[in-house]
Structure formats: C-alpha cells, structure tokens
Design a protein around this motif. Structure first.
Motif, mmCIF file in Angstrom:
data_model
loop_
_atom_site.group_PDB
_atom_site.id
_atom_site.type_symbol
_atom_site.label_atom_id
_atom_site.label_comp_id
_atom_site.label_asym_id
_atom_site.label_seq_id
_atom_site.Cartn_x
_atom_site.Cartn_y
_atom_site.Cartn_z
ATOM 1 N N UNK A 150 0.844 -1.204 0.000
ATOM 2 C CA UNK A 150 0.000 0.000 0.000
ATOM 3 C C UNK A 150 0.873 1.246 0.000
ATOM 4 N N UNK A 151 0.212 2.376 -0.262
ATOM 5 C CA UNK A 151 0.913 3.656 -0.245
ATOM 6 C C UNK A 151 1.176 4.042 1.207
ATOM 7 N N UNK A 152 2.418 4.343 1.547
ATOM 8 C CA UNK A 152 2.730 4.681 2.937
ATOM 9 C C UNK A 152 2.632 6.186 3.161
ATOM 10 N N UNK A 153 2.203 6.565 4.364
ATOM 11 C CA UNK A 153 2.139 7.979 4.713
ATOM 12 C C UNK A 153 3.371 8.364 5.505
ATOM 13 N N UNK A 154 4.122 9.311 4.972
ATOM 14 C CA UNK A 154 5.387 9.685 5.593
ATOM 15 C C UNK A 154 5.323 11.138 6.055
ATOM 16 N N UNK A 155 5.553 11.354 7.322
ATOM 17 C CA UNK A 155 5.553 12.719 7.844
ATOM 18 C C UNK A 155 6.868 13.417 7.525
ATOM 19 N N UNK A 156 6.773 14.721 7.267
ATOM 20 C CA UNK A 156 7.990 15.509 7.064
ATOM 21 C C UNK A 156 7.686 16.920 7.539
ATOM 22 N N UNK A 157 8.747 17.690 7.829
ATOM 23 C CA UNK A 157 8.455 19.039 8.315
ATOM 24 C C UNK A 157 7.907 19.894 7.181
ATOM 25 N N UNK A 158 8.430 19.751 6.003
ATOM 26 C CA UNK A 158 7.828 20.365 4.815
ATOM 27 C C UNK A 158 8.379 19.704 3.566
ATOM 28 N N UNK A 159 7.700 19.894 2.460
ATOM 29 C CA UNK A 159 8.106 19.206 1.229
ATOM 30 C C UNK A 159 9.472 19.661 0.755
ATOM 31 N N UNK A 160 9.663 20.977 0.682
ATOM 32 C CA UNK A 160 10.934 21.490 0.162
ATOM 33 C C UNK A 160 12.005 21.379 1.233
ATOM 34 N N UNK A 161 12.412 20.186 1.538
ATOM 35 C CA UNK A 161 13.392 19.946 2.589
ATOM 36 C C UNK A 161 14.286 18.790 2.142
ATOM 37 N N UNK B 221 16.499 20.130 -6.464
ATOM 38 C CA UNK B 221 15.197 20.785 -6.461
ATOM 39 C C UNK B 221 14.580 20.750 -7.851
ATOM 40 N N UNK B 222 15.406 21.032 -8.852
ATOM 41 C CA UNK B 222 14.910 21.045 -10.230
ATOM 42 C C UNK B 222 14.424 19.654 -10.623
ATOM 43 N N UNK B 223 15.162 18.623 -10.170
ATOM 44 C CA UNK B 223 14.791 17.243 -10.517
ATOM 45 C C UNK B 223 13.414 16.886 -9.949
ATOM 46 N N UNK B 224 13.169 17.318 -8.702
ATOM 47 C CA UNK B 224 11.908 16.944 -8.058
ATOM 48 C C UNK B 224 10.890 18.078 -8.060
ATOM 49 N N UNK B 225 11.120 19.070 -8.908
ATOM 50 C CA UNK B 225 10.298 20.271 -8.854
ATOM 51 C C UNK B 225 8.798 19.971 -8.957
ATOM 52 N N UNK B 226 8.441 19.091 -9.857
ATOM 53 C CA UNK B 226 7.010 18.854 -10.046
ATOM 54 C C UNK B 226 6.402 18.261 -8.778
ATOM 55 N N UNK B 227 7.173 17.413 -8.093
ATOM 56 C CA UNK B 227 6.645 16.845 -6.850
ATOM 57 C C UNK B 227 6.534 17.912 -5.766
ATOM 58 N N UNK B 228 7.516 18.815 -5.721
ATOM 59 C CA UNK B 228 7.541 19.823 -4.657
ATOM 60 C C UNK B 228 6.479 20.903 -4.842
ATOM 61 N N UNK B 229 6.106 21.144 -6.101
ATOM 62 C CA UNK B 229 5.150 22.226 -6.339
ATOM 63 C C UNK B 229 3.765 21.700 -6.682
ATOM 64 N N UNK B 230 3.651 20.402 -6.873
ATOM 65 C CA UNK B 230 2.348 19.822 -7.173
ATOM 66 C C UNK B 230 1.867 20.138 -8.574
ATOM 67 N N UNK C 116 -9.210 33.775 -7.210
ATOM 68 C CA UNK C 116 -8.346 34.084 -8.349
ATOM 69 C C UNK C 116 -6.897 33.688 -8.076
ATOM 70 N N UNK C 117 -6.479 33.776 -6.803
ATOM 71 C CA UNK C 117 -5.070 33.455 -6.518
ATOM 72 C C UNK C 117 -4.815 31.947 -6.476
ATOM 73 N N UNK C 118 -5.858 31.137 -6.415
ATOM 74 C CA UNK C 118 -5.611 29.689 -6.319
ATOM 75 C C UNK C 118 -6.083 28.916 -7.553
ATOM 76 N N UNK C 119 -6.553 29.661 -8.562
ATOM 77 C CA UNK C 119 -7.110 28.980 -9.731
ATOM 78 C C UNK C 119 -6.133 27.961 -10.322
ATOM 79 N N UNK C 120 -4.866 28.366 -10.413
ATOM 80 C CA UNK C 120 -3.887 27.471 -11.038
ATOM 81 C C UNK C 120 -3.147 26.599 -10.036
ATOM 82 N N UNK C 121 -3.598 26.565 -8.805
ATOM 83 C CA UNK C 121 -2.838 25.857 -7.774
ATOM 84 C C UNK C 121 -3.278 24.403 -7.648
#
Lengths: 342, 508, 168
Positions: A165-176, A332-341, C32-37
């Motif tokens: 199953x997908x595991x839930x992992x806690x972290x202080x923040x994504x960009x870390x 950061x660039x490598x994982x950018x899509x994961x970090x920014x969603x 408006x600020x979250x439309x693309x988020x």
C-alpha cells in the motif's frame, strides 16, 4: 525516592544557587572580548548585524550564539542578531537583500538546505546569485525514523508494506532535503509514499510517535533529541556520525549501494555578493577570523555545553558552500514537479 | 517507581519550600500575561540565559509558575478592556466583558481567577494520577478526530449567529476565509496574501485579536464618558469585597461546571499541537450547548466565563504530559522546557520517570503549588484591578490603541503587524456598528487555519477521499456528539416550550 | 426631526452591506489566486468560499427585496451615529493612523507620546491638559523602558532611542 536522594535534591535547590546562577549569567553576558585588533583599515568599526530567517530561541539562534560568542574574540566586534521568521525563511532573506547595505556589516545566517530548495519552489524577488554562502558552520543530515510503538519496526517491514500500500510519511515540509532523501529512497526501492507536511519538527516527531503517519523523515538533530520515543532506521548521509544517538542506523548508500549525495540541513553565513566585490579586504577578514573559531577549544566547549553535536560541526568555505547550493538547486529542479504539485 | 501517598506529600512540601521562586514568577507571569503580544513562551526565551544557569529544578519550577500565571494574567485585559492578549483568552471576553459593562468587573475577575485556579488544581491532580494513561490520548486523536474537534469550536459561529443567522454566518465564514490567507500547507503556494510576505504564514493572531476586539472597541466607547453606564459606575465605586466573594461563591457553586470544562482543556492540551484557543472555544460551545439558559450566553453569564477560563488552564497541565511522558512537546512553552531539560542533561520520556521521578512528578506538583499560591496572592487583587474600568474613555481609548498597537508589534517585530491590527480594528468597528458579531469573525480567523491543516493531513492520508472523515470509531463517536450538541439544545427548548404550553392549556 | 425618525424606522442597509461586499470581493480575489494551484491549495476556497458566496448572494437578495418593498434604505447613518461624536471619532481614527505613519520618522517613544497627548486632548476637548500631558509622558516612558530598554524590541528608532543608545 530514598532519603539521601531527596536530601541531595533539596540541598541542590538553595536560594543561594539561584543567586549564584544569576550572577554567573550577568558575568557571561557582559564579558566583552579584548582580543587583538587586525588589518582591513579599521574594519569592523561597529557591530555586525546578523539576520536570522527563523525565530528567536530556535535551533539557529542557539547555534549562532555558540558560534559568535567565540568569533567575536577574533573579529573584535559584537554580533547583533535580528530575527525575521516567516514564509519558511523567505522574509529574512528578503529583508537582508532589500534593506541592508552591501557593506560587509551585515550577514545572513541561513540554512542552505531547505532555504535554497525554497527558491526552486518559488523564486524570491532578488536574484539568487546576488548573495553567496561563504561560511558553513555545520551539516546535519536527514534521517528516517519510526515511533517506538510503530508496527513497522525495520526497513524491511517498511519496504514490504510499501509494496502492498501507499505509505504515509511525515515531514516538516516538502521542500526539505530529508523529503528529497525519502523520494530518492522510494524511487530506488519501488515503494509508493505520500509525503505529508506536518509543519515543523515538533509535529513531525509527534506524528511518527502517535501513529498519525507510518513514519517520518526529518533533520537528524531533532530526531536525536527525541530520545527513546523514536527509533532511527536510515540516515541520508555518507556516514552516521552520531552513531548511538541515532540508534547506529546505517546510511542509505550503505544499505542500497546508491550514490545519493548527503541530504543536509546546513547552517552557513551568507553575504551580499556586492559586498564581496566592493570590500574584498573586509570579506577576507571575515573569512580568516571565521576559520579560526573551529580550532578554538572554547568553541567545542560552547557547542557541547549547549548540548549541540560536535560531530555536526563542519567548516566549509566559499567553494564548499557554492557546491552545496548548486547541488540543492539541481536536486530541487529534478523533483520540482513533486515539490510544487504541478 | 514509588508513587505512594508519602511520596506525593513529600513532593508537595518540597515544592511549597520553593515559594521564593514561585511567588516572584507568579507576579512576573501575571504581568507578561496581561500585556498583549507577550506570552510565557517568549518571556522564557528572553530569560533563557538565566534559566539555563539555574539548577534544573529551580529553572523548571520557574517556567511552570510563569506559564500558569501568564495564562491567568491574560484573562485580565480580556475581561476588563476586551483585549485578549493571547489566542487562549479569545473566548474570555465573550461573557467577561459584558459583565464588566454591567459594573461587575470585580466579580468577573474573581470568577475568572477562581475558575482558573480550580480548573488548574483539578487538572493538575488528574494529570499527576493518570499521566501514563493521558499520554495515550495523542495516540487516538489523529487528524480525522481533530477535524471534528475543530468543528465543535467552529460551530460556535452558528450559535453566536442565532440572533441574526444570515449575518452571523456571513461574519463567521468571512473569518474562515481570512483565516485561509497564507501559503498552503502542502505545496506552500501563497493564497490571498495580496503580495505580502508577512502573510505567508497566515494571518498573525495577535493583530487580528486585538484589532477585532480591542481597537474597534476603543473607537466605539468614545461615545460615552466611561465604558460603564452611570449605574454600573456607582455599582463598581461602592463595591466592597462583596463582589469578589460573590464571584468565588458563584464559581464554587458551579464546581461541576468547572470540573468538566477544565477536563475538556486537559484532553485537548494533551493532544500535541492543539492549543488553548481550541480548548476555550470548545468548552464555551459545550457549556452553552448543555446549559439550561443558553440565551444568557454573551450577555455576561458567569458560566460563559467559567468555561473558557477553566479550560485554558486545563490545557496548561495537558501540554506538559506529552513532553514528560513521551518526550514530545505539546506547545511552544513545553518546547522551550525541553530545551532547558536537554541542556541540563535530563532525559524526557519514560526514562525521566525511572531516573528522576521526583523531577517528573515534581513539575506537576510545582504547578499544583503555583495554583494554590495564586489563589491567595492574586484573588485579593481583583477588587483593585477592576477599578481600571472607571478610567474615563478620554484616557482609556488612547491607552488601548497605544497598548494594543505596540502589543501587535511585539511577537514578530514587523511594522506590518501594526498596520494589520489597525485594519482589523476598522473592520471590527464596521462589523459592530452594522450588527455583525466580531467574535464570529475571530473564531473563523483562529480555528479556520487549524481546521484546514488537519483536514489536509486527513485527506492526504486517504488520497483525497472525503469518507475518511468517517473512518475512525473515535471520530464517529465525536461526530455523533457534535451533532447531538448542536441539535439537543434546540430540541430541549422545543420540548420545554411544548410542556409549558401544555401546562398552560391544562390550567386554562 | 421627522426625517431622522423616518430613517430610524427603515432598516439602514448601506452600512450592513459593507461586510458582505468586502467578503464577496475578498473571496473572489482569493479564488483568483488559487485557480492554477494544486488541489490542496484550493480546498478552502471551495469549502469555505463557495458557502460564503452563497450566503452573501442570499443577503443581497433579502436586501433587494427589502429595498423594493420600501422597508429599507441604502443609508449609512448607523455606521456614523451619533453625529455629535463624529468629528472626535474621525480625528481619533486619523491620529491612530498617523501614529503608524509618523512612527517611522519620529521613532517609537516620541510618537507614542505625541499620539497619546494629542488623542487625550482631542477626546477630552482640551480639558485637563496637564493631566493629559503627564499621562502621555508616563505611558511613553514606560513603553520605552519596558519594550526598548528591557526587552530590546526592534521598534522604529527616533531621537529618544538614539539618545538612550548614546547614553548606555
């Protein structure tokens, strides 16, 4: 409690001990330094401002105090910390770059790991090449840990469960860096994880301990401080320098034969690039006095006294810092899509 | 581990012998608690260099006493001048300030002090006796359960809105929307920040609190000579110790109320990360839900003051439990205590009670003693402190504005926060003048971000499945309790009315 | 005063509409600020924002009906009343705003003093000037000692702060 225990306990609490302590603190606070004065045309002729992008009383604060208490001997000036917490460090950097003159009378004391990853997520208002890190103080690797009552007790448990199953992992923040280490681990072992930012180290530890998440990743200093409530399973570094304090956990590269660069929180002094260009003599003076601190036995004593880990103290100059900043930007660039969603 | 009666008696006598640390700490804590923007946590940080060189026991006793006293101190400006200086005191003015306006300031303070003390004493004793058990609470209160707990607090908006439902709900949801400002908890995308970096971490609480409550009030009260009516002035001026004693009597008579609302505080305090503000609002909501006279809440009803004050003092004992038993701090003050303990080489967690039981239990005993000593040192002051409200608005209003603007600067030291407090003051003024409840806005601002945070963790864990909110047994029990506490009062009222009408018909 | 009585009877919707209009405006801006988020950033905009918009629209409808039937007016007097206080109140609000602006130049202590003294004189109609000045001085002095000297808070510096700095 036995009688003798109680007696010693009570006697240790005399009124006098408080008074003595107060006096000692006063002396500590006022003792200036009378060290020798050096070159660079009277620099520094006033106090140096240090901008700290985290809150007063936090880890950076203690770290900075321990360091500048010794450094001021060599630079023969006082350091005035200014705390500008907020937006994961952004506020402090914006204040430093926007409001302070590039005259080598102000420095920023940042954390090269998470704060550089921030710039990948969203660029700041200034050019990130307009400041450089030049004085690394310590390196603290990220690690993976479980709560002591967790159902998943070993790495094998985690990998086996992660394939189910997908595991839930806690972290202080994504960009870390610790989060990046976790992503690399998941990628390598083929398990599925969701990184869940729990806002800060305290809550990340609590999340693993109370079973909110399956386990957590975090900077190892915080994990070592949590003591028996947690157990470390893996360290994202070349070596587990803390050993016992991190349950003698192996490194990811040791276990999986990977070639992951160290995932570090790394505190370092930074300065305006323009100050380096305009005042090379001042910068030189900063660097040379900075270097001396590491060899001063008083510094080690001061780190140990503040219950810091001497093993993490790790001198680094302009080159090491630049390399690290670059590595973080690339990761950061490598994982950018994961970090920014996105 | 020996935890006999003799052990506790010894410990108690010992902590009494530390009166010379406790009493000064009480007064210091009391003062910093009363200054908006200051808190036990940042005072302890400022005094950290001293704390670190003290003997570990003295240092901890000092911090504990300061912590308890500051919690109590925060109630004073919240009651007397409608300035809740910390989020934990945000529910205190709801009924405290109306009492003051009626000239019952002395009584209100007395009720606040007595219920704080009783709540603190009771929860400390419970903490002492059942620490290992209570420490388990955090293992069951996960994000799903906390979402429901938040909703208990947020449902107060609907309760407050009962007079004009539509406007009340608009105010509450506007507050929730303002509370949503800031970087999102997962990807740190800035939302609604109007470009201000200072808003990335959300709306800072102190400026919102003092702006909505106090600054707007300062603009309002200049309409009269005093914040009190003529009649209330006379009542306060001629007041003797009677009001203080009356406050004590009222609170003691409602000891059961104190007991269960402080227990709410204790349980919420034990949950890592939850805090005094949630406890106070949930206690207030519950207190009103089970009251026979819910319509009196908000008009200066003693129970509306007892509930939040008992609860936020219950939190005090609660936050220390996860720190001591598990080694994880439950709040900001507890986190600093951890720093001090580590510095002194004291292990927290299970080892603390094996290696140094006198320290582990001693901290709670010190807390108990602090509350006990506070009853004697602080309570008598209420008569004199309540006189503050007699000051003419000519002086009072500028003082409130100056004091609160300064207070909103203090925690983060940003000028921005002062502007924000002013903006909230104007917003609060408009809201008051046009019949929107500022408390409803405030609840949204305080609890909204917490709700979102817990909700996101719950949803992330379940890959975005909303049904996860109903997936835990404890969570479901809480859901039922929430629905019951919302429906029951209306149902009871309906039945009461029917019974009355039947009775009337029978007579007629 | 027939006209006042008349407006007293009618519901003053002008003032009451300010909060809903602000709420609606802010919600639309927020969305408006979250439309693309990513979804996590949008959650609240949907959960809270959609309900708020609905509530405001209902309020508008209710208001429109009341206006249509002549039960309400778009007056704002409830926001401003009582009229005899108005100059004082506006002056006091202006002084408070001025405090926040001037503090950058005059520094914390001096501005606090000026604000206190000026607003006490304004609200008191110039009565008891000595008492006003003394109170303002005490407040500013206490603020200086507690916040600047004792707790070393980073308030904007002005002549008083520089003087203290030079003396210490």
């Amino acid at each position: 409690m036995s009688n003798s225990q109680r007696n010693s306990f009570i006697s240790s609490l005399s009124r006098r001990s408080l008074l003595k302590a107060g006096a000692a603190a006063a002396v500590l606070g006022s003792s200036g330094s009378l060290a020798s004065r050096a070159f660079a045309a009277g620099y520094p002729e006033r106090n140096i401002d240090v901008i700290v992008p985290t809150r007063e009383g936090g880890g950076a604060d203690r770290n900075l105090r321990a360091f500048t208490a010794i450094w001021k001997k060599y630079l023969d000036t006082n350091f005035e910390p200014g705390f500008y917490p907020g937006a994961s460090g952004r506020v402090g950097y914006e204040v430093y770059m926007g409001k302070y003159e590039p005259d080598a009378y102000s420095l920023i004391f940042g954390n090269m790991g998470p704060e550089v990853l921030n710039w990948v997520v969203k660029e700041p208002s200034f050019n990130i090449d307009d400041y450089i890190y030049w004085g690394r103080v310590d390196t603290d690797p990220g690690c993976l840990f479980i709560g002591s009552e967790s159902k998943l007790q070993t790495l094998d448990d985690i990998i086996a469960e992660g394939k189910k199953r997908k595991l839930n992992v806690g972290t202080s923040r994504l960009a870390h860096p610790a989060s990046i280490g976790m992503l690399a681990l998941a990628e390598h072992t083929g398990i599925e994880v969701t990184l869940i930012p729990l806002s800060g180290g305290k809550k990340t530890v609590a999340g693993a301990v109370t079973g909110e998440v399956d386990f957590s990743v975090l900077t190892s200093g915080t994990v070592a401080a949590a003591g028996d409530a947690v157990k470390t399973l893996l360290v994202f570094n070349d070596k587990n320098v803390l050993g016992e304090a991190l349950d003698n956990a192996p490194t990811m590269n040791e276990v999986y034969g990977t070639n992951l660069p160290p995932m570090l929180s790394s505190r370092a002094f930074g300065i305006h690039k323009a100050a380096v260009d305009k005042h090379p003599d001042r910068f030189e003076m900063l660097q040379s006095t900075f270097r001396k601190v590491f060899d001063d036995p008083e510094y080690k004593a001061s780190v140990l006294k503040a219950k810091g880990h001497w093993e993490y103290v790790n001198y680094g100059g302009v080159e090491e810092c630049a390399k690290f900043k670059q590595a973080m930007l690339e990761l950061g660039a490598k994982y950018k899509s994961y970090l920014t969603g996105s | 581990m020996e935890t006999s009666f003799a052990f506790f008696t010894d410990l108690f006598l010992h902590s009494l012998s530390l009166w010379w640390v406790i009493i000064p700490s009480i007064f210091l804590g009391f003062i910093v608690g009363a200054i908006p923007g200051f808190s036990a946590a940042n005072t302890i940080i400022i005094l950290l260099p001293f704390t670190l060189v003290m003997d570990v026991e003295v240092g901890l006793v000092f911090m504990v006493a300061l912590y308890c006293a500051s919690r109590m101190g925060a109630g004073i400006p919240a009651i007397l001048v409608n300035i809740p200086g910390t989020a934990g005191a945000a529910a205190t003015p709801l009924d405290g300030y109306p009492m003051v306006k009626k000239g019952q300031g002395q009584m209100a303070l007395s009720i606040s002090f007595t219920s704080s003390t009783l709540g603190g004493l009771l929860t400390t004793v419970i903490a002492l006796l059942s620490m290992p058990l209570l420490a388990r609470v955090g293992f069951y209160m996960h994000s799903v359960e906390m979402v429901v707990v938040m909703l208990f607090g947020i449902s107060l908006i609907a309760t407050i809105a009962s007079k004009d439902t539509l406007k009340g709900l608009i105010a509450g949801f506007f507050g929730l929307m303002i509370g949503s400002i800031g970087a999102d908890h997962v990807y740190a995308t800035p939302r609604g920040t109007m470009g201000f970096l200072e808003l990335y971490d959300g709306v800072p609480l102190i400026p919102a609190l003092v702006g909505l409550f106090a600054i707007s009030e300062a603009f309002m009260v200049i309409e009269g000579e005093s914040i009190l009516s003529e009649h209330s002035r006379d009542r306060l001026q001629t007041g003797t110790w009677h009001q203080t004693l009356e406050g004590v009597r009222i609170t003691l008579k409602r000891w059961w109320h104190v007991a269960w609302t402080s227990l709410i505080g204790l349980v919420i305090g034990v949950t890592p990360g939850a805090g005094a503000a949630i406890a106070a609002f949930v206690a207030y909501q519950q207190s009103r839900a089970f009251s026979k006279t819910p319509e009196l809440y908000g008009t200066g009803h003693p129970e509306g003051l007892i509930a939040p004050e008992s609860a936020n003092n219950g939190v005090t004992a609660g936050t220390l439990i996860p720190l001591l038993v598990l080694g994880i701090p439950g709040g900001a003050t507890a986190a600093i205590m951890l720093v001090v303990m580590q510095y002194q080489g004291v292990n927290t967690g299970p080892r603390l009670f094996m290696e140094r039981p006198e320290l582990g239990y001693g901290i709670f005993m010190a807390m108990f003693t602090t509350y006990l000593l506070m009853a004697f040192t602080i309570l008598p002051l209420s008569r004199y402190m309540s006189r503050v409200t007699l000051v003419s608005t000519t002086f009072m209003s500028p003082l409130i504005i100056g004091f609160t603007l300064i207070g909103s600067f203090v925690p983060r030291e940003y000028m921005f926060d002062m502007y924000l407090a002013f903006a909230f003051g104007i917003l609060g003024y408009i809201a008051r003048k046009t019949g929107y409840h500022v408390a409803a806005i405030l609840i949204g601002v305080i609890l909204g971000p917490l709700l979102e945070q817990y909700m996101l963790v719950a949803l992330q864990k379940s890959d975005g499945d909303f049904l996860t909110l109903f997936s835990s047994p404890l969570g479901n029990i809480l859901w039922v309790a929430l629905v019951a506490s919302l429906i029951l009062p209306a149902f009871m009222k309906h039945r009461q009315r029917r019974r009355k009408s039947v009775f009337a018909e029978g007579e007629g | 005063m027939a006209s006042t009585q008349d407006s007293d009877e009618k519901r003053q919707l002008g003032g009451e509409l300010i909060i809903p209009v602000l709420a609606l405006g802010f919600t639309l801006y927020y969305i408006a600020t979250v439309v693309d988020s990513p979804w996590s950033a949008q959650l609240n905009a949907f959960m809270v924002g959609s309900v708020l918009i609905l509530l405001v629209l209902i309020f508008f409808a209710v208001a429109a009906r009341a206006l249509w039937r002549g039960e309400a007016s778009l007056g704002m007097s409830n926001l401003i009343e009582p009229y005899h206080i108005l100059p004082k109140r506006l002056g006091f609000i202006a002084l408070s705003l001025g405090y926040l602006i001037v503090i950058q130049w005059l520094g914390f202590t001096l501005t606090t003093f000026v604000f206190m003294a000026a607003s006490m004189l304004l609200l008191g109609g110039g009565r008891r000037p000595i008492l006003c000045l003394v109170s303002a001085t005490i407040m500013a002095a206490v603020a200086l000692v507690v916040f600047v000297i004792l707790f070393q808070k980073r308030f904007p510096k002005g002549p008083v702060e520089y003087l203290v700095q030079a003396l210490s």
